[in-house]
Design a protein around this motif. Structure first.
Motif, PDB file in Angstrom:
ATOM      1  N   ASP A 145      -1.839   4.136  -7.379  1.00 23.33           N
ATOM      2  CA  ASP A 145      -2.089   3.302  -6.220  1.00 23.33           C
ATOM      3  C   ASP A 145      -2.187   1.846  -6.654  1.00 23.33           C
ATOM      4  O   ASP A 145      -2.710   1.539  -7.731  1.00 23.33           O
ATOM      5  CB  ASP A 145      -3.397   3.711  -5.544  1.00 23.33           C
ATOM      6  CG  ASP A 145      -3.346   5.120  -4.958  1.00 23.33           C
ATOM      7  OD1 ASP A 145      -2.236   5.628  -4.737  1.00 23.33           O
ATOM      8  OD2 ASP A 145      -4.430   5.713  -4.757  1.00 23.33           O
ATOM      9  N   ILE A 175      10.635   6.549  -1.417  1.00 23.13           N
ATOM     10  CA  ILE A 175       9.947   5.305  -1.090  1.00 23.13           C
ATOM     11  C   ILE A 175      10.552   4.832   0.226  1.00 23.13           C
ATOM     12  O   ILE A 175      11.754   4.526   0.295  1.00 23.13           O
ATOM     13  CB  ILE A 175      10.129   4.225  -2.164  1.00 23.13           C
ATOM     14  CG1 ILE A 175       9.594   4.685  -3.509  1.00 23.13           C
ATOM     15  CG2 ILE A 175       9.420   2.938  -1.741  1.00 23.13           C
ATOM     16  CD1 ILE A 175       9.763   3.653  -4.613  1.00 23.13           C
ATOM     17  N   ASP A 176       9.726   4.794   1.269  1.00 24.10           N
ATOM     18  CA  ASP A 176      10.219   4.449   2.596  1.00 24.10           C
ATOM     19  C   ASP A 176      11.391   5.361   2.950  1.00 24.10           C
ATOM     20  O   ASP A 176      11.262   6.578   2.914  1.00 24.10           O
ATOM     21  CB  ASP A 176      10.598   2.968   2.658  1.00 24.10           C
ATOM     22  CG  ASP A 176       9.381   2.056   2.517  1.00 24.10           C
ATOM     23  OD1 ASP A 176       8.252   2.569   2.644  1.00 24.10           O
ATOM     24  OD2 ASP A 176       9.563   0.864   2.276  1.00 24.10           O
ATOM     25  N   HIS A 192       4.115  -0.243   0.234  1.00 22.24           N
ATOM     26  CA  HIS A 192       4.947   0.933   0.425  1.00 22.24           C
ATOM     27  C   HIS A 192       4.177   2.174  -0.014  1.00 22.24           C
ATOM     28  O   HIS A 192       3.190   2.077  -0.749  1.00 22.24           O
ATOM     29  CB  HIS A 192       6.234   0.822  -0.397  1.00 22.24           C
ATOM     30  CG  HIS A 192       7.051  -0.390  -0.099  1.00 22.24           C
ATOM     31  ND1 HIS A 192       7.949  -0.456   0.945  1.00 22.24           N
ATOM     32  CD2 HIS A 192       7.103  -1.600  -0.717  1.00 22.24           C
ATOM     33  CE1 HIS A 192       8.519  -1.644   0.964  1.00 22.24           C
ATOM     34  NE2 HIS A 192       8.032  -2.363  -0.040  1.00 22.24           N
ATOM     35  N   LYS A 193       4.684   3.313   0.413  1.00 22.65           N
ATOM     36  CA  LYS A 193       4.136   4.588  -0.048  1.00 22.65           C
ATOM     37  C   LYS A 193       5.185   5.281  -0.894  1.00 22.65           C
ATOM     38  O   LYS A 193       6.347   5.395  -0.489  1.00 22.65           O
ATOM     39  CB  LYS A 193       3.739   5.482   1.124  1.00 22.65           C
ATOM     40  CG  LYS A 193       3.126   6.812   0.684  1.00 22.65           C
ATOM     41  CD  LYS A 193       2.566   7.600   1.862  1.00 22.65           C
ATOM     42  CE  LYS A 193       3.660   8.141   2.741  1.00 22.65           C
ATOM     43  NZ  LYS A 193       3.143   9.043   3.794  1.00 22.65           N
ATOM     44  N   THR A 235       6.169   8.767  -2.676  1.00 21.39           N
ATOM     45  CA  THR A 235       5.832  10.188  -2.586  1.00 21.39           C
ATOM     46  C   THR A 235       6.672  10.977  -3.577  1.00 21.39           C
ATOM     47  O   THR A 235       7.891  10.778  -3.672  1.00 21.39           O
ATOM     48  CB  THR A 235       6.093  10.727  -1.169  1.00 21.39           C
ATOM     49  OG1 THR A 235       5.350   9.939  -0.228  1.00 21.39           O
ATOM     50  CG2 THR A 235       5.669  12.182  -1.053  1.00 21.39           C
ATOM     51  N   GLU A 272       1.049  11.330  -3.606  1.00 15.83           N
ATOM     52  CA  GLU A 272       1.295  10.176  -2.769  1.00 15.83           C
ATOM     53  C   GLU A 272       0.586   8.963  -3.348  1.00 15.83           C
ATOM     54  O   GLU A 272      -0.629   8.992  -3.555  1.00 15.83           O
ATOM     55  CB  GLU A 272       0.820  10.435  -1.334  1.00 15.83           C
ATOM     56  CG  GLU A 272       1.650  11.465  -0.591  1.00 15.83           C
ATOM     57  CD  GLU A 272       1.250  11.578   0.867  1.00 15.83           C
ATOM     58  OE1 GLU A 272       0.215  10.983   1.237  1.00 15.83           O
ATOM     59  OE2 GLU A 272       1.957  12.243   1.633  1.00 15.83           O
ATOM     60  N   ALA A 284      -0.343   5.062  -2.739  1.00 13.53           N
ATOM     61  CA  ALA A 284      -0.479   4.136  -1.630  1.00 13.53           C
ATOM     62  C   ALA A 284      -0.507   2.697  -2.122  1.00 13.53           C
ATOM     63  O   ALA A 284      -0.799   2.425  -3.290  1.00 13.53           O
ATOM     64  CB  ALA A 284      -1.769   4.456  -0.855  1.00 13.53           C
ATOM     65  N   ASP A 285      -0.192   1.789  -1.210  1.00  7.17           N
ATOM     66  CA  ASP A 285      -0.308   0.354  -1.480  1.00  7.17           C
ATOM     67  C   ASP A 285       0.545  -0.070  -2.680  1.00  7.17           C
ATOM     68  O   ASP A 285       0.123  -0.843  -3.528  1.00  7.17           O
ATOM     69  CB  ASP A 285      -1.780  -0.007  -1.704  1.00  7.17           C
ATOM     70  CG  ASP A 285      -2.013  -1.506  -1.751  1.00  7.17           C
ATOM     71  OD1 ASP A 285      -1.262  -2.240  -1.101  1.00  7.17           O
ATOM     72  OD2 ASP A 285      -2.940  -1.938  -2.473  1.00  7.17           O
TER      73      ASP A 285
END
Length: 816
Positions: free
Chosen positions: A31, A57-58, A85-86, A88, A96, A98-99
């Motif tokens: 993150d 990503i997106d 962006h996230k 995954t 996941e 985050a940020d």
């Protein structure tokens, strides 16, 4: 039948599906991380063999399958700066992040001055309280060592805030803060630094092996810090590196330059991103107590020498230190100066002052020495006091305190006690905190005009080498006569067998030893290591690309047996294979072949070829040798030699044999006429001999020069054509010319203009921006310099030259 409790458990385990390993990311992914913008996004990790892994990503998505070793890797398209962006990752489990931001990522390394936190910098309370920068992200690698390269290290990414910044690297923070404020994009800083470390443990084996001067020295080839704290991160794309180290290597002198070469080349190879930016800090003055007072200055000199490495920059700090503290607190200015290099050179920001005055050249004017500088506009004294820390020496070599005065953009140095000055030293003491700066307020780096050649200079040529084949008869007395005849015709080196070495030595020829039986040469090599007649050992790859490892082994064996005469390799494969060849074999001489007709028929390939080898030569700090084969008339042969000379080529060997011959019978005995053997030059050798004679006077000067640039006036060249910048100190004008720009070890400037047309003589105009400049040309018959008439112009002065077809002229620029 009833099962015991233990048996029931075992049965359930046997019937259950096999346990799966979770998909896993390396510890640098987390993150709040920053990924490098405008570069393909690489994501990698581990999972069960054969496990399907999807990364997104997106709207971007990529899938792969983990290999037998459990490793997987995907590459997504490059992204513009922004976020959050996230990210995954899905396998049998889901991760996941985050940020995640997209921006600029810099790797920050070194020893304690890089490791020390913001809490130890100037005004740290105010700095920490103001450190609210949500788009600046911080990552600090944990200290570790390893004998083998590691795959992973773990640490969190932190959002820069008053709560997270205190113990983060001050130098890196202030660098990143400056970039983030100016670029207006997210910035990620990865710090990997350890107090009290030398440079060697940070260097990987590939870096050490790429610098021959370090072979046989006590280098830390295991790279314990590199293995644990750098290697795990080399798959992550970055923009560049900042480096703050050197205290641990005080005492190395100019060897530190080679160690920096090894570090930088090794890291660049590991990341595989080409010559990414590498900006570093020159040490501040420090009172080392009992250590020799010059040791610190010698390391400064080595750090300044490292500016020769492509895409590097140095922040000078001799005005912001504390001679009583190895860890000066003004890290704000350190970071700002590093950021100035990056903003100017990496990001192309205009109007950024990034360097203080750098010594370029000197001229002796009676009892005074005038010094000239790059980046010397607006020279001034920082404290308004007389210029400090200048010394001057006469022929006795004793340096005495000197008076130094600013005269325009130059400094004039003198001493009433030195009537015949020969050398100047500036800030040549560990305690030196000099006051000379430029208009931007940036300080001048320490220097000496009498600096020695760096370690490894023994490999340099003493003259431009012109190597030809001589067809020797069997009789020793006739061999000697043929060898003398060869030398008379202007050649200084022949390719010959071991048993012909003695007659070549007597004739004053150097010999490049070649043999089908490398074992015999290798056995002889230890006996020849101090033999001035031996030029090196010839090995050809004969277009066998799979022979690279074999020739690398041969190179190491010969280097160990005879370090003074490195093996010379001929690579006759396609030109785009040469970087691979040079990188794998690491020859001491870049010895390359290309077809002579390319100049006329394929100029785009010809000039790219020359330019590429010039870059390789500068990058690996090795001289170039060009293989030529031509039966052209003298003007085309002259062109084939002078054009490469403008690109810094220092040796030529000619193909095919034979160039110098005598009539021989079937038993290879000389056929005598009037009791004497009859010698002759082949048609190919005649024009070569003519140009070789021309080079004799020029060659001792040419081999001491370092290429700075090559500029064309021919706009028709489709590739590789470069014009001198509009604000350059000289500008060539004319049809079908190129001009090589060079400097010697003392910083003096030289030019080698060449008429690369062979149809007619042409006039070249050189415009200089300084009206005080003088120009001298080398007389190719006498070896003496002669002044050329220079006309004054509105802004500067003008020199006009007429050059014959294919011809060149070596010029020395006076007063720059």
């Amino acid at each position: 039948m009833r099962l015991s409790p233990t048996g029931a458990v075992l049965l359930l385990l046997a019937l259950a599906p096999a346990a799966r390993a979770d998909v896993r990311l390396p510890g640098v992914f987390g993150d709040h991380m920053v990924l490098q913008r405008d570069r393909p996004v690489r994501v990698w990790g581990w999972a069960e063999e054969g496990e399907k892994v999807a990364v997104a990503i997106d709207t971007q998505r990529a899938e792969t399958v983990a290999g037998k070793d459990g490793r997987w890797s995907v590459t997504l398209g490059a992204m513009k700066a922004g976020g959050p962006h996230k990210l995954t990752v899905r396998g049998t489990n889901t991760i996941e992040l985050a940020d995640v931001l997209i921006g600029e990522v810099w790797f920050c390394s070194g020893q304690s001055n890089m490791a020390y936190g913001v809490v130890k910098s100037l005004n740290h309370d105010k700095e920490i309280a103001a450190a609210d920068h949500p788009n600046l992200r911080l990552f600090t690698a944990p200290n570790a060592e390893s004998k083998e390269p590691r795959d992973d290290l773990k640490a969190p990414w932190l959002v820069c805030s008053p709560k997270t910044v205190s113990y983060f690297s001050a130098a890196a923070y202030y660098f990143g803060r400056e970039l983030q404020a100016k670029l207006k994009v997210p910035v990620g800083l990865i710090v990997s630094a350890v107090n009290g470390t030398r440079i060697e443990p940070w260097t990987n084996a590939a870096g050490v092996s790429s610098v021959r001067e370090l072979d046989g020295k006590d280098e830390a080839k295991d790279g314990a810090l590199y293995n644990a704290m750098v290697h795990p991160l080399t798959k992550l794309p970055i923009r560049g590196v900042i480096w703050y180290q050197g205290e641990g290597n005080v005492g190395d002198g100019l060897w530190y330059y080679h160690r920096m070469r090894a570090l930088i080349q090794g890291w660049r190879k590991a990341w595989g991103q080409g010559d990414f930016p590498f900006y570093y800090v020159q040490l501040t003055p420090l009172n080392w107590g009992g250590k020799p007072k010059e040791q610190h200055a010698e390391l400064w000199e080595a750090q300044a020498e490292a500016l020769r490495i492509p895409n590097t920059g140095m922040a000078v700090t001799n005005d912001i230190g504390n001679i009583g503290d190895a860890h000066p607190k003004n890290k704000q200015e350190v970071g700002r100066r590093l950021a100035s290099w990056a903003l100017s050179h990496t990001y192309g920001e205009k109007g950024i002052a990034y360097s203080g005055p750098v010594y370029r050249s000197k001229s002796i004017e009676g009892e005074r020495i005038r010094l000239r500088f790059d980046h010397g506009h607006g020279l001034a004294s920082r404290d308004k006091k007389p210029l400090s820390w200048f010394t001057v020496a006469g022929v006795d070599g004793k340096f005495l305190p000197a008076k130094a005065e600013i005269d325009g953009d130059t400094v004039v140095v003198s001493s009433g006690e030195v009537k015949q000055p020969v050398a100047v030293r500036f800030a040549w003491h560990q305690n030196a905190e000099p006051n000379l700066m430029n208009a931007a307020g940036l300080p001048t780096s320490a220097f000496r005009t009498d600096r020695p050649e760096p370690p490894g200079a023994k490999y340099r040529f003493s003259e431009v080498m012109v190597i030809v084949y001589a067809d020797f008869p069997n009789q020793p007395e006739h061999q000697l006569a043929l060898a003398k005849y060869t030398a008379e015709k202007g050649f200084n080196c022949v390719e010959a067998e071991l048993d012909q070495l003695d007659v070549c030595r007597k004739a004053g020829l150097k010999v490049r030893l070649g043999s089908i039986d490398y074992n015999n040469l290798l056995k002889a090599a230890p006996k020849l290591k101090d033999d001035p007649a031996v030029f090196g050992y010839f090995v050809s790859d004969r277009r066998q690309r799979d022979a690279y490892p074999k020739f690398a082994r041969i190179a190491r064996e010969f280097e160990k047996a005879d370090p003074n005469h490195p093996p010379l390799f001929i690579n006759r494969a396609e030109y785009n294979q040469f970087p691979e060849f040079a990188d794998v074999v690491r020859p001491m001489v870049l010895d390359y072949y290309h077809y002579h007709w390319w100049h006329q028929n394929h100029p785009e390939r010809y000039y790219v070829y020359l330019r590429m080898f010039r870059d390789l030569s500068l990058k690996y700090d090795v001289p170039q040798m060009r293989c030529l084969g031509s039966n052209n008339p003298p003007e085309k042969l002259r062109q084939s030699m002078y054009v490469p000379l403008a690109y810094g080529v220092q040796a030529f060997h000619f193909w095919p044999p034979w160039f110098v011959t005598c009539k021989m019978d079937k038993d290879r005995n000389a056929v005598l006429e009037n009791g004497k053997p009859v010698f002759g030059l082949s048609d190919l050798a005649k024009p070569v001999s003519e140009v070789a004679h021309e080079l004799k006077a020029l060659s001792p000067v040419l081999v001491k020069l370092t290429s700075v640039g090559v500029y064309h006036t021919d706009a028709t060249l489709p590739i590789g054509a470069e014009k001198a910048p509009a604000d350059h100190w000289f500008r060539p004008e004319g049809e079908t010319f190129l001009v090589g720009e060079f400097r010697d070890r003392a910083g003096n400037s030289y030019l080698l203009p060449v008429n690369h047309g062979v149809d007619k003589s042409r006039e070249l105009t050189l415009r200089f921006d300084d009206p005080k400049i003088g120009v001298e040309a080398m007389d190719r018959k006498t070896g003496k310099w002669r002044a050329l008439p220079v006309d004054k112009a509105e802004r500067g002065c003008v020199l006009k030259l007429t050059l014959a077809p294919g011809d060149g002229e070596l010029l020395r620029v006076i007063g720059r």
